[in-house]
Scaffold this motif. Sequence first.
Motif, PDB file in Angstrom:
ATOM      1  N   LYS D  33      29.799  44.738  38.944  1.00  0.00           N
ATOM      2  CA  LYS D  33      30.496  43.746  38.134  1.00  0.00           C
ATOM      3  C   LYS D  33      31.959  44.169  37.988  1.00  0.00           C
ATOM      4  O   LYS D  33      32.256  45.307  37.658  1.00  0.00           O
ATOM      5  CB  LYS D  33      29.826  43.686  36.755  1.00  0.00           C
ATOM      6  N   ILE D  34      32.875  43.249  38.263  1.00  0.00           N
ATOM      7  CA  ILE D  34      34.300  43.541  38.120  1.00  0.00           C
ATOM      8  C   ILE D  34      34.884  42.655  37.021  1.00  0.00           C
ATOM      9  O   ILE D  34      34.762  41.431  37.061  1.00  0.00           O
ATOM     10  CB  ILE D  34      35.045  43.287  39.459  1.00  0.00           C
ATOM     11  N   ASP D  35      35.481  43.304  36.045  1.00  0.00           N
ATOM     12  CA  ASP D  35      36.078  42.595  34.909  1.00  0.00           C
ATOM     13  C   ASP D  35      37.534  42.277  35.262  1.00  0.00           C
ATOM     14  O   ASP D  35      38.367  43.177  35.332  1.00  0.00           O
ATOM     15  CB  ASP D  35      35.996  43.513  33.682  1.00  0.00           C
ATOM     16  N   MET D  36      37.818  40.970  35.465  1.00  0.00           N
ATOM     17  CA  MET D  36      39.160  40.591  35.894  1.00  0.00           C
ATOM     18  C   MET D  36      40.213  40.895  34.838  1.00  0.00           C
ATOM     19  O   MET D  36      41.373  41.149  35.169  1.00  0.00           O
ATOM     20  CB  MET D  36      39.205  39.115  36.279  1.00  0.00           C
ATOM     21  N   ASP D  37      39.822  40.882  33.567  1.00  0.00           N
ATOM     22  CA  ASP D  37      40.801  41.209  32.526  1.00  0.00           C
ATOM     23  C   ASP D  37      41.313  42.631  32.680  1.00  0.00           C
ATOM     24  O   ASP D  37      42.505  42.905  32.523  1.00  0.00           O
ATOM     25  CB  ASP D  37      40.169  41.037  31.136  1.00  0.00           C
ATOM     26  N   LYS D  38      40.395  43.524  33.003  1.00  0.00           N
ATOM     27  CA  LYS D  38      40.813  44.915  33.212  1.00  0.00           C
ATOM     28  C   LYS D  38      41.726  45.034  34.429  1.00  0.00           C
ATOM     29  O   LYS D  38      42.658  45.839  34.450  1.00  0.00           O
ATOM     30  CB  LYS D  38      39.585  45.812  33.399  1.00  0.00           C
ATOM     31  N   VAL D  39      41.442  44.242  35.442  1.00  0.00           N
ATOM     32  CA  VAL D  39      42.313  44.252  36.627  1.00  0.00           C
ATOM     33  C   VAL D  39      43.709  43.783  36.232  1.00  0.00           C
ATOM     34  O   VAL D  39      44.720  44.406  36.582  1.00  0.00           O
ATOM     35  CB  VAL D  39      41.723  43.354  37.734  1.00  0.00           C
ATOM     36  N   LEU D  40      43.755  42.694  35.478  1.00  0.00           N
ATOM     37  CA  LEU D  40      45.061  42.147  35.102  1.00  0.00           C
ATOM     38  C   LEU D  40      45.837  43.096  34.200  1.00  0.00           C
ATOM     39  O   LEU D  40      47.062  43.190  34.286  1.00  0.00           O
ATOM     40  CB  LEU D  40      44.880  40.789  34.414  1.00  0.00           C
ATOM     41  N   THR D  41      45.133  43.821  33.344  1.00  0.00           N
ATOM     42  CA  THR D  41      45.804  44.813  32.500  1.00  0.00           C
ATOM     43  C   THR D  41      46.533  45.834  33.357  1.00  0.00           C
ATOM     44  O   THR D  41      47.702  46.162  33.122  1.00  0.00           O
ATOM     45  CB  THR D  41      44.772  45.545  31.608  1.00  0.00           C
ATOM     46  N   GLN D  42      45.847  46.322  34.392  1.00  0.00           N
ATOM     47  CA  GLN D  42      46.498  47.322  35.243  1.00  0.00           C
ATOM     48  C   GLN D  42      47.667  46.720  36.012  1.00  0.00           C
ATOM     49  O   GLN D  42      48.720  47.341  36.134  1.00  0.00           O
ATOM     50  CB  GLN D  42      45.481  47.955  36.211  1.00  0.00           C
ATOM     51  N   MET D  43      47.477  45.496  36.523  1.00  0.00           N
ATOM     52  CA  MET D  43      48.558  44.887  37.294  1.00  0.00           C
ATOM     53  C   MET D  43      49.761  44.606  36.411  1.00  0.00           C
ATOM     54  O   MET D  43      50.910  44.703  36.855  1.00  0.00           O
ATOM     55  CB  MET D  43      48.060  43.607  37.957  1.00  0.00           C
ATOM     56  N   SER D  44      49.474  44.290  35.173  1.00  0.00           N
ATOM     57  CA  SER D  44      50.555  44.008  34.236  1.00  0.00           C
ATOM     58  C   SER D  44      51.351  45.280  33.922  1.00  0.00           C
ATOM     59  O   SER D  44      52.557  45.238  33.705  1.00  0.00           O
ATOM     60  CB  SER D  44      49.955  43.400  32.971  1.00  0.00           C
ATOM     61  N   ARG D  45      50.672  46.426  33.883  1.00  0.00           N
ATOM     62  CA  ARG D  45      51.383  47.687  33.630  1.00  0.00           C
ATOM     63  C   ARG D  45      52.382  47.985  34.743  1.00  0.00           C
ATOM     64  O   ARG D  45      53.408  48.614  34.518  1.00  0.00           O
ATOM     65  CB  ARG D  45      50.394  48.854  33.531  1.00  0.00           C
ATOM     66  N   ARG D  46      52.051  47.575  35.969  1.00  0.00           N
ATOM     67  CA  ARG D  46      52.956  47.810  37.094  1.00  0.00           C
ATOM     68  C   ARG D  46      54.037  46.738  37.222  1.00  0.00           C
ATOM     69  O   ARG D  46      55.127  46.977  37.757  1.00  0.00           O
ATOM     70  CB  ARG D  46      52.158  47.829  38.410  1.00  0.00           C
ATOM     71  N   ALA D  47      53.718  45.531  36.756  1.00  0.00           N
ATOM     72  CA  ALA D  47      54.603  44.388  36.993  1.00  0.00           C
ATOM     73  C   ALA D  47      55.965  44.606  36.361  1.00  0.00           C
ATOM     74  O   ALA D  47      56.091  45.259  35.318  1.00  0.00           O
ATOM     75  CB  ALA D  47      53.955  43.116  36.458  1.00  0.00           C
ATOM     76  N   PRO D  48      56.989  44.056  36.986  1.00  0.00           N
ATOM     77  CA  PRO D  48      58.341  44.231  36.448  1.00  0.00           C
ATOM     78  C   PRO D  48      58.583  43.318  35.248  1.00  0.00           C
ATOM     79  O   PRO D  48      57.811  42.396  34.975  1.00  0.00           O
ATOM     80  CB  PRO D  48      59.229  43.826  37.622  1.00  0.00           C
ATOM     81  N   GLY D  49      59.621  43.611  34.533  1.00  0.00           N
ATOM     82  CA  GLY D  49      60.078  42.704  33.479  1.00  0.00           C
ATOM     83  C   GLY D  49      59.296  42.799  32.193  1.00  0.00           C
ATOM     84  O   GLY D  49      59.475  42.004  31.280  1.00  0.00           O
ATOM     85  N   LYS D  50      58.422  43.790  32.095  1.00  0.00           N
ATOM     86  CA  LYS D  50      57.609  43.896  30.895  1.00  0.00           C
ATOM     87  C   LYS D  50      58.160  44.945  29.931  1.00  0.00           C
ATOM     88  O   LYS D  50      57.749  45.048  28.809  1.00  0.00           O
ATOM     89  CB  LYS D  50      56.172  44.297  31.276  1.00  0.00           C
ATOM     90  N   GLY D  72      31.972  37.184  39.802  1.00  0.00           N
ATOM     91  CA  GLY D  72      32.347  38.434  39.143  1.00  0.00           C
ATOM     92  C   GLY D  72      31.665  39.678  39.650  1.00  0.00           C
ATOM     93  O   GLY D  72      31.851  40.760  39.092  1.00  0.00           O
ATOM     94  N   VAL D  73      30.885  39.543  40.717  1.00  0.00           N
ATOM     95  CA  VAL D  73      30.136  40.689  41.233  1.00  0.00           C
ATOM     96  C   VAL D  73      30.498  40.907  42.707  1.00  0.00           C
ATOM     97  O   VAL D  73      30.632  39.951  43.473  1.00  0.00           O
ATOM     98  CB  VAL D  73      28.616  40.446  41.083  1.00  0.00           C
ATOM     99  N   THR D  74      30.655  42.171  43.107  1.00  0.00           N
ATOM    100  CA  THR D  74      30.996  42.454  44.511  1.00  0.00           C
ATOM    101  C   THR D  74      29.838  42.064  45.422  1.00  0.00           C
ATOM    102  O   THR D  74      28.672  42.343  45.132  1.00  0.00           O
ATOM    103  CB  THR D  74      31.318  43.945  44.710  1.00  0.00           C
ATOM    104  N   THR D  75      30.196  41.417  46.553  1.00  0.00           N
ATOM    105  CA  THR D  75      29.162  40.944  47.481  1.00  0.00           C
ATOM    106  C   THR D  75      28.902  41.937  48.608  1.00  0.00           C
ATOM    107  O   THR D  75      27.942  41.777  49.364  1.00  0.00           O
ATOM    108  CB  THR D  75      29.596  39.617  48.142  1.00  0.00           C
ATOM    109  N   GLY D  76      29.771  42.942  48.762  1.00  0.00           N
ATOM    110  CA  GLY D  76      29.647  43.876  49.882  1.00  0.00           C
ATOM    111  C   GLY D  76      30.564  43.497  51.035  1.00  0.00           C
ATOM    112  O   GLY D  76      30.847  44.318  51.899  1.00  0.00           O
TER     113      GLY D  76
END
Lengths: 358, 358, 358, 358
Positions: D33-50, D72-76
Amino acid sequence: MSVYGEKIKLTVFGESHGEAIGAVLDGVPSGYKIDMDKVLTQMSRRAPGKDKTATPRLEKDFPNIKSGILNGVTTGAPIACLIENTNTKSSDYSNLMDSPRPGHSDYTAYVKYNGNNDIRGGGHFSGRLTAPIVFAGAVLRQILEQQGIKIAAHISSIADVEDTAFNPVEISDSLIDELNVSRFPLIDKSKEEKMRSAVESARADGDSVGGTIECIVKGVPAGVGGPLFDGIEGAVSKAVFGIPAVKGIEFGSGFSGSKKRASENNDAFEFKDGKVVTKTNNCGGILGGISSGMPIIFKAAVKPTPSVSKEQDTVNLQTGKNAKLSVKGRHDPCIVPRAVAVVEAVAALAIFDLLENR
Amino acid sequence: MSVYGEKIKLTVFGESHGEAIGAVLDGVPSGYKIDMDKVLTQMSRRAPGKDKTATPRLEKDFPNIKSGILNGVTTGAPIACLIENTNTKSSDYSNLMDSPRPGHSDYTAYVKYNGNNDIRGGGHFSGRLTAPIVFAGAVLRQILEQQGIKIAAHISSIADVEDTAFNPVEISDSLIDELNVSRFPLIDKSKEEKMRSAVESARADGDSVGGTIECIVKGVPAGVGGPLFDGIEGAVSKAVFGIPAVKGIEFGSGFSGSKKRASENNDAFEFKDGKVVTKTNNCGGILGGISSGMPIIFKAAVKPTPSVSKEQDTVNLQTGKNAKLSVKGRHDPCIVPRAVAVVEAVAALAIFDLLENR
Amino acid sequence: MSVYGEKIKLTVFGESHGEAIGAVLDGVPSGYKIDMDKVLTQMSRRAPGKDKTATPRLEKDFPNIKSGILNGVTTGAPIACLIENTNTKSSDYSNLMDSPRPGHSDYTAYVKYNGNNDIRGGGHFSGRLTAPIVFAGAVLRQILEQQGIKIAAHISSIADVEDTAFNPVEISDSLIDELNVSRFPLIDKSKEEKMRSAVESARADGDSVGGTIECIVKGVPAGVGGPLFDGIEGAVSKAVFGIPAVKGIEFGSGFSGSKKRASENNDAFEFKDGKVVTKTNNCGGILGGISSGMPIIFKAAVKPTPSVSKEQDTVNLQTGKNAKLSVKGRHDPCIVPRAVAVVEAVAALAIFDLLENR
Amino acid sequence: MSVYGEKIKLTVFGESHGEAIGAVLDGVPSGYKIDMDKVLTQMSRRAPGKDKTATPRLEKDFPNIKSGILNGVTTGAPIACLIENTNTKSSDYSNLMDSPRPGHSDYTAYVKYNGNNDIRGGGHFSGRLTAPIVFAGAVLRQILEQQGIKIAAHISSIADVEDTAFNPVEISDSLIDELNVSRFPLIDKSKEEKMRSAVESARADGDSVGGTIECIVKGVPAGVGGPLFDGIEGAVSKAVFGIPAVKGIEFGSGFSGSKKRASENNDAFEFKDGKVVTKTNNCGGILGGISSGMPIIFKAAVKPTPSVSKEQDTVNLQTGKNAKLSVKGRHDPCIVPRAVAVVEAVAALAIFDLLENR
């Protein structure tokens, strides 16, 4: 690169008439007991001079293990094996520098290496390089056997004489055990005489014959392999075409399957003893590049060994003129029986790598 | 891994009924002009619904290039290409979750991915994934052509109807050019009607037929490839078995060569216009894994596409009981004509990688 | 995998107290003359017992070439080299089976290989395994030199005694030649005495000291390497961390550059003799992972060799209790001087692979 | 190749001012299971202008997942992710075609790609390419966390202002959790003001500053990695040097350890709660290239971002004359805070690959 594998890596080195040939097999897990007698049995099946179909050369193909096995058990470090070249008569090959032998790598290797390659006995292209491959396969198949996976092959045909095929859905362990130690492995032994006749007839004419080898891997669980370029067929074929003289491969019904309709060629599923099996096995145990749990089956085509004593047309690379060539020296009128152990070895290599790579 | 290549790397992604499929092709040298019309021609040859032998589905297989090509010229950065999935009718596939289709990857993928794979339309195992492969091949063959290397293939057989084979030593550019744009490429066009009859007859029965595809690569200089696991045969076969439905491959005389004697099968050398050539080409342009300078020739066996509307035996993975299955929906009674462009594409991929890897 | 490289592949095998160690170097182009005296010079620089800072062991580290070099010229086949282990006193290591030495791989290897690894002398983790690496590097740098590329390194520091750094924009061939044959290579030779004092002082205490090694590669043309994971830094660092005891690496101004402002750290371009150069070389000859044509410069940190005779705290893996350990036997109080040749060798390996991989 | 990994393969594509950038991540096991919110949190930390230290550009760095994740689940299947380039002002970069920016890849890429590369915004060399890397890392670290493995990093220094280091033997989960969501992650928050002052001061001068990032991976079991070229250091460093601007890396005591004696630098073993641990962790959790079970610790040196508005010396590649350059446009006076998430991402990538590759 003379390297095969992702999770294990087999590196093969040596030239036919150099000091030694050998292999390094990296990635073998630690803690597996390796029975050297079983290794020697496989190497002996490949070695020349053991059967009438083979060359009269005598080679002491003893694998000196330099690392990776301690007290008969794998240490996890790369397994290095050296095989001395003891019986090399280089004088036979002197004129090949100028006049490439038809059907051999002489010309193409000359171009690739600008004439710097060691041409004696075929150099790094020699069939002799399959000895370290058989060594590696003999180690790996012992580990596979400890996981319930067995490999067997037989001479499927020599010239136009065909052996019976494996039963694709049910191959008995006793048949496998028998084939595994045979120097002339056949399912229908009554074909041996006819095959030997074909070989002898070619030999008498200063010629040679080819054949096919059918190989099975039994016990591979369902789910090994992968889609597209990660399929079992791709991995096995890359390994099998690593054997000099192999020019074709087919899985399951292969070329004959391409003439069938799907309703004949599809393998129906059914439950048997609570397990999913297929009633037939035209797919050779592989669907979508992934193992089905049924035996993996493939057949390889081996060309007639190109060394013949008959006079052949060639060119003289020094004079730039057409030339005639009669290849003297020692050569097999048929390498198919010896190649069986090599096919089994590369099957072990490919399947082991796929299993570890899951 | 859905990845092919050493010096170039093709990564294929996507699932048949997901949002998009595509490819990333890394390692393409900079500065090559790519003609998108030529790319679209090749993609169109593979696309469904263009010929009577194909499925009536209509797909807009337009490759959106996201990077790596600027103003029509390669930049040296990875070439990324996206193809939207626009015409996906997922409802057709709902019952396949339980009952795997014989001949398809449904069961083996289910085991490998524990049922988490996207089964709709075959998911990542769908023949649709060959669209990005054709894209990549269409880019690479344009660069190869600028180096004097041409690729062509034809339908060698459908069911039991055979086309004439390529002349292995002399293939005219006009034949290549003609085949390269054909949707039903044949050397002997008189065979088209018989082949179409075989396909129509299968379709009428709710069945399908397979066939073979013969492919040549002309203009590869001598000296490309290498010994043992680095041979052309291994590289090409790994690429060709990346195509779903391919179950066999042979180079040059291949399986039929295994029945010959060496004196027939060896290819004699001669000088012609100051160049070393072979009088015949039973080796398929490859000796010792290395190109001879003659056309590289191979034939691939394509199984009958397993989707048939006839009722078949299968299992129900949920109930654990045997079951019956009738596959509804859209499927090709013969994928061989469409697969020709795919075979050419993977040939381009393999040869390009070997050339760059010299 | 004990394998390095894409275009060339170096496979290292052997265990410190096994029968032999060695290397297979695949992918070396044919036709290059290899001077064995130069190879032996480099191996001798690494070999123990040649300098006061080193262990009193005497090893005959003679590389027996088994294939790939014929009459002093590379054949294009894999170069295999075997080095016998002649001076192995295994009894010293018996208690290490139970009590892992702090700072060594004993414990981690025990876990990874379930105790099946050959622990004698560190087995496959021994610094002795760098001998075949130096062999490979000594072959490759001769080929690099024929392309105008030279490699040199010096002891940048031992303990807290520092040598002068290379002039990053101008390194004379005479300095390179001098360093290349030195057993204690320094730019400022006046530092030798202080460094030796630091080593002797540690030896007297049954202790050891570490240091740093600065290495340059001169003559690499601009345009080698690539973006992201294909950069020179990644390739070189993977090779350098292949040396046991290396724990850090920096390119150009590296860690000190991270404290600077861009206006100080950027290297301004200018034309010099019609060629683009940089006035400074804080980037270590690498921008965007690609060579600038200026010298490639990196520094590696070598930890103090962990074998000390001082008593240390450890655990007894058999009894499950804490234990004390005094490592007897022969060990270097400082391996930095011997490691210089190894750093040069892996630099050769990495740069050669990058150049071939263009 | 813009490709990383053996068992998993990350392919990064795109050019800063092209249509889109993205990544394909192959080899991810199915069923996670992949939580997209957690992904976006990390991408936001890298994103410029923040953050004030960053560029005022605003980018919608939203990762469009095209395949490999279903419900929301990896298919392989390979996970493909596309990030549109929406805010590209190409006009800023026109003069860079002629005059390469010091410290950037402009010149070296020009040479490598013969001027065919997309130079706008750095093209494929842009720091923007780290966005898909953070995406991949954000997916993988969620899977690692499900196996008890956590990753964290902090700004170890900016210019000459240093944060406190991690306690190398004991890192609390609460600290990790806190750092994982911070945009300016520090252990000693009192340092933030000084660091920001150093950045602001550089910005005011049209200049920039660099720094260092310390990263730990907690929970990796003992026994992961391998000897020589298969060590953790090599794998992690190859991943970390994949980040533009990183010029140095050290593990554990690293460069400072090279000044110590072994008796200080060795990490004594002891039993703690029945488990083998080390009392100190100067080896950074790695002995002989293999994990010890202690936290893996490394520090990366980030150079001052080379874009500065100060006038710099350069060359004009068209006229062949020396030139002056003032880089206009938007750039960060310090990329270190944004790079923290990237370092964590590549650490996830390397460790995941090593774990899968066991």
